[in-house]
Each structure stands twice: as structure tokens, then as C-alpha cells.
Design a protein around this motif. Structure first.
Motif, mmCIF file in Angstrom:
data_model
loop_
_atom_site.group_PDB
_atom_site.id
_atom_site.type_symbol
_atom_site.label_atom_id
_atom_site.label_comp_id
_atom_site.label_asym_id
_atom_site.label_seq_id
_atom_site.Cartn_x
_atom_site.Cartn_y
_atom_site.Cartn_z
ATOM 1 N N PHE A 1 0.852 -1.188 0.000
ATOM 2 C CA PHE A 1 0.000 0.000 0.000
ATOM 3 C C PHE A 1 0.884 1.234 0.000
ATOM 4 C CE2 PHE A 1 -2.385 -3.285 2.386
ATOM 5 C CZ PHE A 1 -3.390 -3.500 1.453
ATOM 6 N N GLY A 2 0.678 2.093 -0.997
ATOM 7 C CA GLY A 2 1.479 3.307 -1.120
ATOM 8 C C GLY A 2 1.096 4.351 -0.093
ATOM 9 N N GLN A 3 1.956 5.361 -0.040
ATOM 10 C CA GLN A 3 1.713 6.483 0.853
ATOM 11 C C GLN A 3 0.353 7.085 0.519
ATOM 12 O OE1 GLN A 3 5.015 9.106 0.637
ATOM 13 N NE2 GLN A 3 4.717 9.872 2.697
ATOM 14 N N GLY A 4 -0.412 7.412 1.516
ATOM 15 C CA GLY A 4 -1.749 7.948 1.303
ATOM 16 C C GLY A 4 -2.841 6.922 1.554
ATOM 17 N N LEU A 5 -2.458 5.641 1.610
ATOM 18 C CA LEU A 5 -3.434 4.594 1.916
ATOM 19 C C LEU A 5 -3.205 4.125 3.352
ATOM 20 C CD1 LEU A 5 -3.445 2.438 -1.341
ATOM 21 C CD2 LEU A 5 -5.315 3.868 -0.460
ATOM 22 N N ASN A 6 -4.146 4.453 4.227
ATOM 23 C CA ASN A 6 -4.041 4.043 5.624
ATOM 24 C C ASN A 6 -4.813 2.740 5.794
ATOM 25 O OD1 ASN A 6 -3.551 3.931 8.327
ATOM 26 N ND2 ASN A 6 -4.908 5.610 8.889
ATOM 27 N N ALA B 1 -6.955 -12.991 1.545
ATOM 28 C CA ALA B 1 -6.445 -12.065 2.549
ATOM 29 C C ALA B 1 -7.615 -11.314 3.173
ATOM 30 C CB ALA B 1 -5.446 -11.083 1.924
ATOM 31 N N LEU B 2 -7.304 -10.553 4.205
ATOM 32 C CA LEU B 2 -8.283 -9.681 4.854
ATOM 33 C C LEU B 2 -7.672 -8.286 4.865
ATOM 34 C CD1 LEU B 2 -11.010 -9.609 6.409
ATOM 35 C CD2 LEU B 2 -9.678 -9.944 8.501
ATOM 36 N N PHE B 3 -8.358 -7.331 4.216
ATOM 37 C CA PHE B 3 -7.905 -5.934 4.202
ATOM 38 C C PHE B 3 -8.635 -5.171 5.294
ATOM 39 C CE2 PHE B 3 -6.495 -5.119 -0.503
ATOM 40 C CZ PHE B 3 -5.536 -6.102 -0.384
ATOM 41 N N HIS B 4 -7.927 -4.249 5.940
ATOM 42 C CA HIS B 4 -8.515 -3.344 6.929
ATOM 43 C C HIS B 4 -8.281 -1.913 6.438
ATOM 44 C CE1 HIS B 4 -8.387 -6.800 9.685
ATOM 45 N NE2 HIS B 4 -7.114 -6.921 9.375
ATOM 46 N N THR B 5 -9.347 -1.150 6.237
ATOM 47 C CA THR B 5 -9.187 0.268 5.918
ATOM 48 C C THR B 5 -9.455 1.069 7.186
ATOM 49 O OG1 THR B 5 -11.500 0.596 5.277
ATOM 50 C CG2 THR B 5 -9.965 -0.107 3.539
ATOM 51 N N TYR B 6 -8.723 2.171 7.362
ATOM 52 C CA TYR B 6 -8.856 2.947 8.589
ATOM 53 C C TYR B 6 -9.468 4.317 8.360
ATOM 54 C CZ TYR B 6 -6.155 -0.829 10.546
ATOM 55 O OH TYR B 6 -5.730 -2.080 10.937
ATOM 56 N N GLU B 7 -8.937 5.074 7.426
ATOM 57 C CA GLU B 7 -9.475 6.412 7.186
ATOM 58 C C GLU B 7 -9.317 6.755 5.711
ATOM 59 O OE1 GLU B 7 -5.623 9.074 8.488
ATOM 60 O OE2 GLU B 7 -7.002 8.419 10.068
ATOM 61 N N ALA B 8 -9.962 7.837 5.313
ATOM 62 C CA ALA B 8 -9.956 8.242 3.911
ATOM 63 C C ALA B 8 -8.535 8.551 3.427
ATOM 64 C CB ALA B 8 -10.855 9.458 3.721
ATOM 65 N N GLY B 9 -8.314 8.272 2.167
ATOM 66 C CA GLY B 9 -7.023 8.549 1.542
ATOM 67 C C GLY B 9 -6.980 7.878 0.185
ATOM 68 N N SER B 10 -5.891 8.095 -0.523
ATOM 69 C CA SER B 10 -5.745 7.448 -1.826
ATOM 70 C C SER B 10 -4.268 7.255 -2.131
ATOM 71 C CB SER B 10 -6.413 8.274 -2.927
ATOM 72 O OG SER B 10 -5.775 9.536 -3.037
ATOM 73 N N GLY B 11 -3.989 6.298 -3.006
ATOM 74 C CA GLY B 11 -2.612 6.013 -3.378
ATOM 75 C C GLY B 11 -2.544 4.769 -4.241
ATOM 76 N N ASP B 12 -1.320 4.369 -4.539
ATOM 77 C CA ASP B 12 -1.098 3.172 -5.353
ATOM 78 C C ASP B 12 -1.149 1.923 -4.483
ATOM 79 O OD1 ASP B 12 -0.787 4.590 -7.674
ATOM 80 O OD2 ASP B 12 1.394 4.600 -7.617
ATOM 81 N N PHE B 13 -1.754 0.897 -5.032
ATOM 82 C CA PHE B 13 -1.764 -0.424 -4.403
ATOM 83 C C PHE B 13 -1.100 -1.384 -5.381
ATOM 84 C CE2 PHE B 13 -4.538 -4.371 -4.514
ATOM 85 C CZ PHE B 13 -3.745 -5.081 -3.638
ATOM 86 N N PHE C 1 -2.617 -0.702 -8.986
ATOM 87 C CA PHE C 1 -3.947 -0.129 -9.083
ATOM 88 C C PHE C 1 -3.967 1.208 -8.336
ATOM 89 C CE2 PHE C 1 -4.566 -4.766 -9.045
ATOM 90 C CZ PHE C 1 -5.283 -4.934 -10.219
ATOM 91 N N ALA C 2 -4.788 2.133 -8.806
ATOM 92 C CA ALA C 2 -5.070 3.351 -8.056
ATOM 93 C C ALA C 2 -6.236 3.023 -7.132
ATOM 94 C CB ALA C 2 -5.415 4.492 -8.996
ATOM 95 N N LEU C 3 -6.024 3.198 -5.853
ATOM 96 C CA LEU C 3 -7.042 2.818 -4.876
ATOM 97 C C LEU C 3 -7.390 4.039 -4.027
ATOM 98 C CD1 LEU C 3 -8.563 0.238 -4.037
ATOM 99 C CD2 LEU C 3 -6.732 -0.206 -2.404
ATOM 100 N N ALA C 4 -8.671 4.217 -3.761
ATOM 101 C CA ALA C 4 -9.123 5.298 -2.899
ATOM 102 C C ALA C 4 -9.940 4.720 -1.762
ATOM 103 C CB ALA C 4 -9.964 6.314 -3.679
ATOM 104 N N VAL C 5 -9.819 5.316 -0.593
ATOM 105 C CA VAL C 5 -10.630 4.942 0.568
ATOM 106 C C VAL C 5 -11.418 6.199 0.940
ATOM 107 C CG1 VAL C 5 -10.637 4.167 2.959
ATOM 108 C CG2 VAL C 5 -8.941 3.254 1.344
ATOM 109 N N GLN C 6 -12.770 6.060 1.005
ATOM 110 C CA GLN C 6 -13.619 7.214 1.313
ATOM 111 C C GLN C 6 -14.550 6.933 2.480
ATOM 112 O OE1 GLN C 6 -15.650 7.990 -2.404
ATOM 113 N NE2 GLN C 6 -13.830 8.914 -3.313
#
Length: 194
Positions: free
Chosen positions: A120-125, A144-156, A189-194
Motif C-alpha cells: 500500500f502506497g503512501q496515502g493509503l491508511n 487475505a483480509l484488508f482493513h481500511t482505517y481512514e480516507a485517503g488514496s494512493g497506489d496499491f 492499481f489506483a485505490l481510494a478509501v472514502q
């Protein structure tokens, strides 16, 4: 028979025996077993993400129908929810064959020789946990199991390695630094968390 003839006959027999042994040795070299895992062409990578609670499923995909040919790949990026856990399943296909060949099962069956790494790139928490293991209890990473924490975006980045050193420091936790091995496929991939 004089002594010269005996020496000549023994020399010829020795040369003949040496030639036979050499021919046999060459035959053995020519019949070396080929690698069981010839490099497979992977034209399609899909990452299926299913939220554990509520929300929509997300599919990330990388499709390169002609492999290294002139046609550019198509990439489907994605948006995830913050503060959410996702079940992840990765799928690999070779679509140059008809019907497409499922490489996923081969990776699973040869799990001791394969491992997926999630970067997970910088910007993906966010972080992940492996959910599948090989016969020696080391991770494969098709699940796998992914955990997202807060909004952000970056390369995966998703990286499949062949014959990594799964006993190296951090590799079982998914750290790529000490993994070694050969990269079978790597997609971003470009990934965003909102």
C-alpha cells in the motif's frame, strides 16, 4: 598376439568404454528433467473485495489480452469504504487460451513456491492479513483480509513471487524486502478509501 597388439586392443577397448560412458553421460544431460513450473503467461488479474459487514463488493482488474503484445492493458481501479474489513480473493488467468486457463489453481497447488505481496502506497491508511497457507504453514496470499482505517488514496501494488524465501525476516508478514525469488506478475492499481 604380440604385446603391441594387446596394448592396441586394450587401448581401443578403453577408448570404446570411455566413449560409451561419455555418450551415456550426454544422454543423461539431454534428458534432464524440465522445470515443473515453466513460466505461465498471466494476462488477467482480478482482486475481489467483499466487505464483511455492509457495503458493495469491489473488483480491481488488470487485463492485458495479448500479454507483451502491442495492445495496452485495461485497468479497473476501485474505491473502498473507510473503517471497513474486506475479504480478498485474487484470481489469475491466461486469456490467450480458449477457454481461458485458470492460473489461480496452479498457484494454490504450488503454494510452497509462491507468495503474493500487498504493498500500500503512501496515502493509503490500511493493512492486511494473510488468510491462506501452504503445506508448511507459510502464507500464499490468494486470500487475505484488508482493513481500511481512514480516507485517503494512493497506489496499491500486487506482486506474485515465485520461489521467495518464505523463512526470511518479515516475509511471512508480507514484507517484500527480504523475499527474493522471481516476480511472476506485478500490477499497480489506483485505490481510494472514502
Amino acid at each position: 598376439m604380440n604385446s603391441k597388439s594387446v596394448i592396441m586392443k586394450n587401448s581401443l577397448m578403453s577408448c570404446g568404454l570411455a566413449a560409451l560412458l561419455l555418450a551415456t553421460a550426454c544422454d543423461k544431460d539431454d534428458n534432464k528433467p524440465t522445470l515443473e513450473n515453466e513460466e505461465e503467461l498471466i494476462t488477467t488479474v482480478r482482486v475481489h473485495l467483499e466487505p464483511l459487514d455492509s457495503g458493495s463488493n469491489v473488483i480491481l482488474s488488470f487485463i492485458d489480452p495479448d500479454g507483451d503484445g502491442p495492445v495496452s492493458p485495461t485497468i479497473q481501479n476501485g474505491v473502498l469504504q473507510d473503517s471497513t474489513d474486506y475479504n480478498v480473493a485474487v484470481e489469475f488467468l491466461n486469456a490467450t487460451k480458449n477457454p481461458p486457463e485458470d492460473i489461480t489453481e496452479e498457484v494454490r497447488n504450488e503454494g510452497t513456491d509462491h507468495q503474493l505481496f500487498y504493498v500500500f502506497g503512501q496515502g493509503l491508511n490500511m493493512d492486511f492479513e494473510y488468510q491462506d497457507t501452504d503445506s508448511q504453514g507459510k502464507p500464499i496470499g490468494l486470500k487475505a483480509l484488508f482493513h481500511t482505517y481512514e480516507a485517503g488514496s494512493g497506489d496499491f501494488r500486487l506482486i506474485l513471487r515465485h520461489q521467495p524465501n518464505k523463512s526470511a525476516t518479515g516475509v511471512s508478514e508480507g514484507t517484500l524486502d527480504n523475499a527474493g525469488g522471481d516476480t511472476d506478475v506485478e500490477v499497480t492499481f489506483a485505490l481510494a478509501v472514502q
